[in-house]
Design a protein around this motif. Structure first.
Motif, PDB file in Angstrom:
ATOM      1  N   HIS A   1      -0.314 -28.779 -49.368  1.00  6.19           N
ATOM      2  CA  HIS A   1      -1.151 -28.699 -48.174  1.00  6.19           C
ATOM      3  C   HIS A   1      -1.155 -27.269 -47.617  1.00  6.19           C
ATOM      4  O   HIS A   1      -0.230 -26.498 -47.863  1.00  6.19           O
TER       5      HIS A   1
ATOM      6  N   ARG B   1      -6.861 -27.198 -39.152  1.00  3.32           N
ATOM      7  CA  ARG B   1      -7.459 -27.934 -40.275  1.00  3.32           C
ATOM      8  C   ARG B   1      -6.454 -28.007 -41.419  1.00  3.32           C
ATOM      9  O   ARG B   1      -5.885 -27.001 -41.830  1.00  3.32           O
TER      10      ARG B   1
ATOM     11  N   GLU C   1      -5.742 -28.701 -45.287  1.00  2.00           N
ATOM     12  CA  GLU C   1      -6.474 -28.642 -46.556  1.00  2.00           C
ATOM     13  C   GLU C   1      -5.523 -28.943 -47.710  1.00  2.00           C
ATOM     14  O   GLU C   1      -4.385 -28.487 -47.720  1.00  2.00           O
TER      15      GLU C   1
ATOM     16  N   LEU D   1      -3.085 -35.680 -44.716  1.00  2.00           N
ATOM     17  CA  LEU D   1      -4.430 -35.987 -44.222  1.00  2.00           C
ATOM     18  C   LEU D   1      -4.597 -37.472 -43.885  1.00  2.00           C
ATOM     19  O   LEU D   1      -5.405 -37.837 -43.028  1.00  2.00           O
ATOM     20  N   HIS D   2      -3.833 -38.327 -44.577  1.00  2.00           N
ATOM     21  CA  HIS D   2      -3.977 -39.780 -44.374  1.00  2.00           C
ATOM     22  C   HIS D   2      -2.939 -40.354 -43.412  1.00  2.00           C
ATOM     23  O   HIS D   2      -2.891 -41.570 -43.214  1.00  2.00           O
TER      24      HIS D   2
ATOM     25  N   CYS E   1      -3.322 -36.965 -39.314  1.00  2.00           N
ATOM     26  CA  CYS E   1      -4.545 -36.212 -39.015  1.00  2.00           C
ATOM     27  C   CYS E   1      -5.626 -37.155 -38.485  1.00  2.00           C
ATOM     28  O   CYS E   1      -5.614 -38.354 -38.755  1.00  2.00           O
TER      29      CYS E   1
ATOM     30  N   PRO F   1     -10.055 -34.053 -40.692  1.00  2.00           N
ATOM     31  CA  PRO F   1      -9.254 -33.052 -41.402  1.00  2.00           C
ATOM     32  C   PRO F   1      -8.278 -32.303 -40.483  1.00  2.00           C
ATOM     33  O   PRO F   1      -7.637 -31.347 -40.924  1.00  2.00           O
TER      34      PRO F   1
END
Length: 388
Positions: free
Chosen positions: A106, A126, A128, A162-163, A166, A169
């Protein structure tokens, strides 16, 4: 105008070389009336730092195979870690920043929050996904989030950041706070401090607040605020918005708390023994209690004066003069409806404080901007300080 306060120092110093008995008595009364035990403050700071260090050690083993944020060593911030506090001893809150780093696979990207309507700089973080297939030392036990199928990832690997923490994003401050609060409750029995304190997690949307209680009934309040560092600087983004300000859970506010704590450590190494600068700050905070002037405006004023007035003139015998300087400086600022933020375009900044390049030459924030738009508030503030 404002700098006249600094220019008064030479003549004032000469007048105060021989303190009169009445002034000595007044200093003694102020010192006793507003005393906060510095050794007790330091002792409790050590307790809090040890506790957080132990909790983070447990968290590293607990979350080693997950993709939650990596918790970095904590940083003490706020008045209690600067060596003073506007509160009574039993009400002091020991605040710690918990810096977050992205987990494996990440990356964090800071984006200006154009949707936000906060008075200070706000950003979103953000998250990513990055490729872990290649690199100097690819992790053989980790599937790449980018190059393995969703089905394979679900079957063989825990969920990405992310899951979990967050919204869309963007890193979500409320989800992080709830995750860490749940962890603290489950991990409390493992840390050594659980043998000396009982612990209660207090309600908080964006941070983790704890109340530690001894058998004697004495309490200790701790707050952990989650943060993300801006580059290599001492400026962080904080999960906790100021009181009475609402912001989306994905909005993180620029905080100068780490740089402020660093500034006070720098001053502590330069001032003469028994310096009055912290006592002056605490005394003025207590005097301004109940007024419309914020403690942050007061602290900014004192930081400016610590760079304007030679540190040799913050000896204890000058306490009343320095209190007078603070009040005069504040009044000048109120009249001009302008109090410059300390960390922007400041030529007197100690070199060991690291600021983002954009801070140099930037237009300083005006902490009294609201007074320029509200004459009634300015009139009220001037009345309050004149009364004091």
């Amino acid at each position: 105008s404002i700098r006249e306060v600094g220019n008064r120092r030479d003549s004032d110093s000469e007048e105060s070389e021989e303190e009169n008995p009445a002034e000595r008595n007044m200093i003694w009364i102020f010192s006793r009336r507003f005393q906060l035990s510095v050794p007790k403050l330091a002792s409790k700071r050590r307790v809090v730092q040890e506790l957080l260090s132990d909790l983070l050690q447990v968290s590293h083993s607990h979350f080693s195979d997950s993709f939650f944020p990596v918790l970095e060593p904590v940083i003490g911030v706020g008045s209690a870690f600067e060596g003073w506090s506007p509160q009574k001893e039993e009400d002091v809150v020991y605040c710690m920043f918990v810096p977050l780093k992205p987990p494996r696979g990440h990356a964090f990207h800071l984006e200006p929050d154009t949707m936000g309507e906060m008075p200070q700089t706000s950003m979103r973080i953000r998250v990513e996904l990055v490729c872990t297939c290649t690199g100097d030392q690819p992790d053989q036990n980790m599937l790449c989030f980018l190059h393995h199928s969703e089905e394979e990832l679900k079957r063989n690997q825990v969920a990405s950041l992310l899951h979990t923490l967050c919204t869309g994003p963007y890193l979500d401050g409320e989800k992080i706070a709830l995750w860490f609060q749940t962890f603290v409750i489950s991990a409390w029995s493992v840390v050594p401090q659980s043998r000396r304190y009982s612990m209660k997690v207090l309600p908080s949307c964006r941070s983790c607040k704890m109340k530690l209680m001894k058998a004697s009934g004495r309490s200790l309040f701790v707050e952990m605020v989650f943060s993300v560092q801006q580059g290599d600087s001492d400026i962080f983004l904080s999960s906790q918005p100021p009181e009475a300000q609402l912001a989306p859970s994905t909005t993180w506010l620029e905080s100068y708390a780490v740089a402020e704590a660093k500034f006070f450590r720098h001053v502590a190494m330069q001032v003469p023994p028994r310096s009055c600068h912290l006592k002056c700050l605490r005394l003025c905070a207590r005097l301004l209690e109940g007024s419309s002037l914020s403690v942050y405006a007061l602290k900014t004023t004192v930081m400016h004066l610590l760079t304007l007035i030679p540190l040799s003139e913050w000896q204890h015998k000058y306490l009343l003069m320095r209190v007078d300087d603070v009040m005069r400086y504040l009044r000048c600022c109120l009249e001009e409806k302008r109090l410059k933020h300390f960390f922007f375009d400041n030529e007197d900044m100690p070199t060991e404080i690291s600021l983002p390049p954009a801070f140099q030459g930037a237009q300083p924030h005006n902490l009294f901007q609201h007074l320029a738009q509200d004459p009634a508030a300015q009139t009220q503030a001037l009345k309050e300080i004149d009364k004091l």
